[in-house]
Design an enzyme around this catalytic site. Structure first.
Site, short mmCIF file in Angstrom:
data_model
loop_
_atom_site.label_atom_id
_atom_site.label_comp_id
_atom_site.label_asym_id
_atom_site.label_seq_id
_atom_site.Cartn_x
_atom_site.Cartn_y
_atom_site.Cartn_z
N LYS A 1 -9.56 13.84 3.54
CA LYS A 1 -8.66 12.68 3.65
C LYS A 1 -7.80 12.89 4.89
O LYS A 1 -7.80 13.98 5.48
CB LYS A 1 -7.78 12.56 2.40
CG LYS A 1 -7.11 13.89 1.98
CD LYS A 1 -6.32 13.77 0.69
CE LYS A 1 -7.16 13.77 -0.57
NZ LYS A 1 -7.11 12.51 -1.28
N ARG A 2 -7.06 11.87 5.29
CA ARG A 2 -6.13 12.05 6.39
C ARG A 2 -5.17 13.20 6.09
O ARG A 2 -4.85 13.48 4.92
CB ARG A 2 -5.33 10.76 6.60
CG ARG A 2 -6.11 9.68 7.31
CD ARG A 2 -6.56 10.12 8.69
NE ARG A 2 -5.44 10.21 9.60
CZ ARG A 2 -5.23 9.39 10.63
NH1 ARG A 2 -6.09 8.40 10.88
NH2 ARG A 2 -4.18 9.54 11.41
N LYS B 1 0.06 14.42 1.11
CA LYS B 1 -1.24 14.72 0.50
C LYS B 1 -1.40 16.22 0.21
O LYS B 1 -2.29 16.62 -0.51
CB LYS B 1 -2.37 14.21 1.39
CG LYS B 1 -2.47 12.67 1.44
CD LYS B 1 -3.56 12.23 2.40
CE LYS B 1 -3.70 10.72 2.55
NZ LYS B 1 -4.44 10.08 1.46
N LYS C 1 -14.64 7.84 -5.25
CA LYS C 1 -15.96 8.15 -4.72
C LYS C 1 -16.44 9.50 -5.25
O LYS C 1 -17.59 9.65 -5.65
CB LYS C 1 -15.91 8.22 -3.19
CG LYS C 1 -15.44 6.98 -2.48
CD LYS C 1 -15.10 7.31 -1.01
CE LYS C 1 -14.28 6.23 -0.37
NZ LYS C 1 -13.69 6.68 0.93
N HIS D 1 0.79 -1.23 0.00
CA HIS D 1 0.00 0.00 0.00
C HIS D 1 0.82 1.27 0.00
O HIS D 1 0.25 2.36 0.02
CB HIS D 1 -0.92 0.03 1.22
CG HIS D 1 -2.13 -0.83 1.08
ND1 HIS D 1 -3.28 -0.39 0.49
CD2 HIS D 1 -2.36 -2.11 1.42
CE1 HIS D 1 -4.18 -1.37 0.49
NE2 HIS D 1 -3.64 -2.43 1.05
N THR E 1 -8.74 6.31 -2.85
CA THR E 1 -10.07 5.82 -3.18
C THR E 1 -11.09 6.95 -3.03
O THR E 1 -12.14 6.91 -3.66
CB THR E 1 -10.49 4.66 -2.26
OG1 THR E 1 -10.25 5.03 -0.90
CG2 THR E 1 -9.73 3.39 -2.59
C1 LIG Z 1 -12.42 6.90 1.24
C2 LIG Z 1 -12.00 7.29 2.59
C3 LIG Z 1 -10.66 7.53 2.87
C4 LIG Z 1 -9.58 7.47 1.80
O1 LIG Z 1 -9.48 8.75 1.19
P1 LIG Z 1 -8.22 9.12 0.27
O2 LIG Z 1 -8.61 10.43 -0.31
O3 LIG Z 1 -8.13 8.06 -0.77
O4 LIG Z 1 -7.03 9.20 1.14
C5 LIG Z 1 -10.31 7.89 4.15
N1 LIG Z 1 -11.24 8.01 5.13
C6 LIG Z 1 -12.55 7.79 4.89
C7 LIG Z 1 -13.51 7.95 6.00
C8 LIG Z 1 -12.98 7.42 3.62
O5 LIG Z 1 -14.27 7.20 3.41
#
Ligand SMILES: *Cc1c(COP(=O)(O)O)cnc(C)c1O
Length: 801
Positions: free
Chosen positions: A542-543, A548, A654, A352, A650
């Site tokens: 995101k985190r 990022k 979405k 990952h 991911t």
């Molecule tokens: C999808 C999702 C992530 C991953 O987000 P990235 O933008 O791909 O880092 C992290 N936390 C939650 C709650 C999510 O639904």
């Protein structure tokens, strides 16, 4: 699976409602949302249990044992009602009592048993495997405290409090006392034969199983099995003959605490002994449980790889490899060769990350003390590997190849190496990432183990991320798509023919607008900010991590603000910047960035000149249920990591599926999103993997960008001179120093290009018809990012018999 008829489900709901109300001497009209929630959860759970667990037969397939330290599953009740196809009936039912199902479902606390993308991926994969009737079981840990809850104080700092998600007995799980395990730690080993040892652990911990049913959409139901640690006694550290590794943190080495907390780090290893113990506990319980099931069906050990595959979600469950070897050698008395023949065909490993700080390594002394027998096995695997490497590489190549491939190096156990050597397949999570795994991380392994490396691009479940999160869009798709898109997301391509249909366009636009309205209400409720719903909703959720680059987004916001202050008459497309995300409590720089965003938000949102023009909303406590509210309302999806650093992402999928335009670098799955959506329907900027490499080779000097770019300079100076910290010139000095003097993630090098891309977004948004067309094409063309497709890729490339 025995299907539940809607009528019989609703009959039992009615009966139970009567009973529930009689016991409490109240009328159904008087039930609170909490009571409604508890009551519906109970009905749903008993229906699920009547049909659970089903054991789909293994026809031409192996059962998948998905080992992950994290499952970020989000709320279950709405998802389960949908999978049981009774959502609408229940909605109608509660409406008769003046209630709204959406409000009732808000009562459920998210089980936040994960940090971010890795844990969420595991949850999407369980949903897809159950929906595709891929026999599978998820194995994880039953943390008493999930990921912390995030709050902000007056000065915008992140504060953390515990999330005891399970306190009032979470209704959707059940305890399986029959599946209890015992797990040993420490102690001594004695050699019996060449291959066989006797391990006498110093203590054992009991593992209790809790099952959460995963209800597939028109598929099967199978468990997510979570292990919780129990022990009557604490660890006696004196039982370690040399406790130096543990003494430093002796206060946390308490057996009862083993599964108390989830480590809150995302893409970063902390190296704590308790974490290593959690990892082994997770592996030992899960491997014992899968062997129990395998043998109970009358199958032999040699048959294990024919019927079972263990998918390792990152290296966190790497100890499952030596654990299986130990059981085969010491308990079943197989020879090393026999045991290795089984084990090396059973495990598959998903990488990952390439970030060095996230690649797990453990001190060999710590591993030897906690797991003396496993250390011997790892040493043997390493010795056998050495012979292979000597045979494959010539004398000149050898040293370099061994530096790269050895499992034990510089007194560390390198878990990724253990996984590559111990698995029959290794995969990255997006095309570009899988290529970098081979070219940058493991070139010698690729030569040694031909055919072992694969790509499986991540995906997201359309059940949660479209049908559940965006009901109006789901209805539009239901009305215009022939076939069940929820089960076959490739069917979205039928929309291609509709993007020029004015009725469809209007309907699609109205959905986005109404979703923005809904989110606007949430924002006002959560942080008291009234937002302009005609602004571009620009989303980065995101985190928080430097790679990022939330601070790149922030610098553009500051530059835009300063520009608007200097040129108040300027033609400007109103913009709402939305942030959400947590930083690891110990990650100072990420916390500075959070505080800086809050500081900037406060100034901008309180500046009368910015009213309705520029706004910044930072929603606290990012989690799955909050993501479900933000994503359907997004116009712009910020995916701005430095090229080469985000393995896949991911969130990007979405957002794009829900009609947000990706503003991103050529990193992770952004590359494939751009390919599928079409270049004209995304906005790409910034350095590429290749140009970052060149930049570093030339010697990257961030300060030179600062000196040459006036807008950049003004933005950084504004952060430094206290404009966003009530005059405090020290508050953000660490962040400013880092940007000017090291800037490892090349924020300054990408600033100008990012700003231009942001201008392009604004220009494109002015043409609403063209914008919506792009948004629709994103929805139409990205069906491939369903996690169902990812699971099919695993089936054909990796899990096949
Ligand atoms: C999808 C999702 C992530 C991953 O987000 P990235 O933008 O791909 O880092 C992290 N936390 C939650 C709650 C999510 O639904």
């Amino acid at each position: 699976m025995p299907t539940i008829s809607n009528a019989s489900f609703m009959t039992s709901v009615e009966q139970e409602l009567n009973q529930y109300c009689q016991e409490r001497f109240i009328a159904p009209e008087q039930l609170s949302n909490t009571q409604w929630f508890q009551f519906i959860a109970k009905c749903s759970q008993s229906t699920i249990l009547q049909n659970f667990p089903t054991n789909p037969p293994l026809v031409n397939t192996r059962r998948v044992n998905y080992l992950s330290m994290e499952f970020l599953i989000g709320r279950l009740l709405g998802n389960n009602l949908m999978s049981l196809s009774v959502y609408q009936d229940v909605d109608n039912f509660v409406a008769k009592y003046g209630k709204n199902l959406v409000d009732i479902l808000e009562e459920e606390r998210d089980p936040s048993l994960g940090n971010g993308g890795l844990g969420r991926l595991a949850a999407c994969y369980l949903d897809s495997m159950a929906s595709l009737s891929q026999p599978a079981i998820g194995y994880g840990l039953h943390y008493q405290y999930g990921l912390f809850k995030q709050h902000f104080n007056e000065s915008g700092e992140q504060l953390e409090t515990g999330d005891s998600w399970n306190r009032d007995f979470y209704l959707q799980q059940y305890h399986r006392p029959d599946f209890q395990q015992k797990v040993g730690f420490g102690g001594t080993v004695a050699q019996i034969t060449d291959d066989q040892y006797d391990w006498q652990p110093a203590w054992t911990i009991q593992g209790e199983a809790f099952d959460l049913p995963v209800v597939g959409y028109k598929g099967v139901q199978q468990p997510l099995r979570l292990w919780q640690g129990y022990s009557e006694t604490s660890f006696d550290l004196a039982q370690f003959n040399d406790g130096q590794y543990l003494q430093a943190e002796s206060h946390v080495i308490d057996a009862a605490k083993l599964t108390k907390v989830l480590y809150p780090n995302d893409n970063h290893q902390e190296g704590k002994a308790l974490r290593l113990m959690q990892q082994y506990f997770h592996c030992a319980c899960s491997i014992a449980d899968l062997l129990r099931q395998h043998l109970a069906q009358g199958r032999t050990l040699m048959e294990l790889p024919e019927f079972e595959v263990v998918q390792l979600n990152d290296t966190h469950p790497a100890l499952a490899i030596p654990e299986l070897m130990r059981i085969l050698l010491d308990q079943h008395h197989l020879s090393w060769e026999q045991a290795w023949a089984i084990s090396s065909k059973t495990f598959a490993y998903t990488n990952h990350t390439l970030l060095p700080e996230a690649l797990e390594q453990w001190e060999d002394g710590l591993v030897a003390q906690l797991l003396p027998r496993h250390m011997l096995i790892i040493e043997r695997i390493d010795r056998e590997l050495l012979a292979k490497v000597r045979a494959e590489f010539n004398d000149e190549e050898f040293e370099q190849a061994w530096r790269e491939t050895a499992i034990l190096m510089d007194h560390r156990v390198r878990m990724a190496n253990l996984c590559v050597v111990g698995s029959f397949a290794v995969n990255g999570v997006a095309q570009i990432h899988s290529e970098l795994v081979v070219s940058d991380l493991f070139p010698s392994y690729a030569r040694l183990f031909k055919g072992r490396f694969h790509n499986v691009t991540n995906g997201v479940t359309p059940r949660r991320w479209i049908r559940q999160a965006n009901p109006p869009l789901a209805r539009l798709l239901d009305n215009h798509i022939d076939g069940d898109w929820t089960k076959d997301l490739a069917l979205l391509s039928q929309l291609e023919n509709l993007v020029d249909d004015p009725h469809f366009q209007t309907a699609y636009q109205e959905i986005k607008q109404s979703n923005k309205q809904v989110l606007a209400d949430v924002i006002e409720q959560e942080i008291g900010l009234k937002v302009n719903c005609n602004a571009i909703f620009d989303v980065q959720i995101k985190r928080f991590h430097e790679y990022k680059r939330q601070h790149l987004n922030l610098l553009n916001i500051i530059a835009t603000y300063l520009d608007l202050k200097a040129n108040p008459q300027k033609d400007f497309v109103p913009r709402l910047f939305i942030f959400a995300g947590k930083a690891a409590p110990g990650y100072f720089m990420a916390k500075q960035i959070i505080q800086a965003i809050n500081g900037v938000a406060k100034v901008i949102n309180n500046d009368p000149d910015m009213q309705g023009k520029l706004q910044v909303a930072f929603l606290p406590d990012y989690r799955v249920s909050l993501a479900e509210k933000i994503i359907p309302a997004a116009d712009v999806s910020e995916q701005i990591s430095l090229a080469g650093k985000e393995a896949s992402g991911t969130g990007n999928m979405k957002l794009a599926l829900n009609g947000a335009i990706t503003l991103g670098t050529l990193d992770g799955a952004n590359v494939e999103i751009a390919e599928f959506a079409g270049k004209e329907n995304v906005v790409i900027f910034g350095h590429t993997v290749e140009s970052v490499r060149q930049l570093r080779e030339q010697g990257y000097v961030p300060r030179s960008y600062y000196e040459q770019d006036e807008q950049l300079r003004n933005a950084i100076d504004a952060l430094a001179n206290g404009m966003f910290s009530d005059g405090d010139t020290q508050r953000f000095s660490a962040l400013v120093d880092n940007l000017l003097n090291s800037d490892y993630f090349c924020v300054l090098a990408d600033f100008a290009s990012y700003r231009e891309a942001q201008q392009e977004i604004a220009e494109r948004y002015k043409d609403q018809a063209a914008w919506s067309r792009s948004a629709m094409l994103n929805t139409a063309r990205l069906g491939t990012f369903s996690s169902d497709r990812s699971i099919r890729d695993y089936q054909t490339r990796i899990w096949k018999k």
